[in-house]
Enzyme design. Structure first.
Site, short mmCIF file in Angstrom:
data_model
loop_
_atom_site.label_atom_id
_atom_site.label_comp_id
_atom_site.label_asym_id
_atom_site.label_seq_id
_atom_site.Cartn_x
_atom_site.Cartn_y
_atom_site.Cartn_z
N SER A 130 -6.20 -4.44 6.42
CA SER A 130 -5.79 -5.08 5.17
C SER A 130 -6.58 -6.38 4.97
O SER A 130 -7.79 -6.34 4.82
CB SER A 130 -4.27 -5.32 5.19
N HIS A 172 -5.94 -0.91 0.81
CA HIS A 172 -4.79 -0.30 0.11
C HIS A 172 -5.29 0.32 -1.19
O HIS A 172 -4.65 0.21 -2.24
CB HIS A 172 -3.71 -1.36 -0.20
N GLU A 199 -5.00 3.42 2.54
CA GLU A 199 -4.10 3.12 3.65
C GLU A 199 -4.19 4.20 4.72
O GLU A 199 -4.51 5.36 4.44
CB GLU A 199 -2.66 3.01 3.13
#
Length: 279
Positions: A130, A172, A199
């Protein structure tokens, strides 16, 4: 003989920590398996103790010999001899998710930053999920609007940690509808490739080659052949016209050459339509 820089494991966030753990298991393997010594830097998150402990538990369960959380909460921490020593003896350093700007503000230009670059050049595995993925590049997306078409002014960018040049990373990706903001980013920096990582999906970069692992896909946006854009004429918030951009979508098992800007298809599974044509 010059040492080879270590691989980068760039994760799109929300990686599996309970079931097959394909990405984290591969991370441990690259870091040395049963001899892996992993340092988990928690600077990006507002919950460093909890997040650090979670990764200590899962990476230890997957077979790493040592896993040490490293909580850098102020710049003095990143200049501490203890932090530098941890990195010097590590086989892998992992950046957690959170806010990517916190990583660059706390680590940029410090002794720890210098040690990370030096050790990576000598073969240290670097990984991030992330926000920890976004900082891998030389230019990173800090924030931007999602679920919209590409528009001027919807993405804010800053310098990253500079472990991977020539690429802008977003994470994401499919889950948060970020194609528009990645297109906006590469329109501003057409000499960079855009890399959108879903993801529970990761890109493993070794030299100029990257391979995809995990359950989703990686979208590569190449604006080098851009033939037309109305960036100079479009008002803020107005949709952009973009012509000539190339898009590659690569699931697990596929590879891409970052230097030549092309997918490597020699070992890829043939598309079902191709099988029908050749049967």
């Amino acid at each position: 003989m010059r040492p080879t820089p270590g691989p980068l494991v760039i994760i799109g966030g929300a990686e599996d920590k309970q079931r097959d753990c394909v990405i984290l298991r591969e991370l441990v393997r690259l870091a040395g398996g049963e001899q892996a010594r992993i340092v988990v830097i928690t600077s990006a998150t507002e919950f460093p103790i909890e997040v650090g402990n979670e990764y200590v538990q899962v990476l230890t369960r997957l077979g790493a010999e040592e896993v040490h959380p490293l909580h850098i909460v102020k710049r003095e921490d990143a200049n501490a001899p203890f932090a530098v020593r941890l990195v010097e003896r590590a086989s892998c350093v992992f950046f957690t998710g959170g806010e990517q700007g916190r990583i660059t503000r706390l680590l940029g230009g410090t002794q720890l930053d210098a040690a990370l670059h030096r050790r990576h050049g000598d073969g240290l595995v670097l990984a991030g999920t992330s926000a920890g993925a976004s900082v891998m590049s030389s230019t990173m997306i800090v924030e931007g609007e999602a679920e919209t078409s590409p528009r001027p002014g919807i993405v804010h960018m800053e310098p990253g940690m500079e472990f991977l040049n020539g690429v802008v990373i977003d994470q994401h990706f499919a889950q948060r509808g970020r194609l528009g903001r990645l297109l906006s980013a590469v329109t501003k920096y057409p000499h960079h490739l855009g890399m959108g990582i879903d993801e529970n999906t990761a890109v493993v970069v070794s030299g100029a080659e990257c391979r995809v692992i995990g359950s989703g896909a990686v979208s590569i946006v190449d604006a080098s052949a851009l033939t037309y854009a109305n960036v100079e004429f479009a008002d803020r918030g107005e949709p952009l016209a973009l012509c000539g951009i190339r898009l590659h979508v690569l699931p697990a098992g596929h590879r891409f050459d970052l230097r030549d800007r092309r997918p490597i298809l020699e070992d890829a599974e043939p598309h079902r339509g191709d099988e029908e044509l050749t049967s």
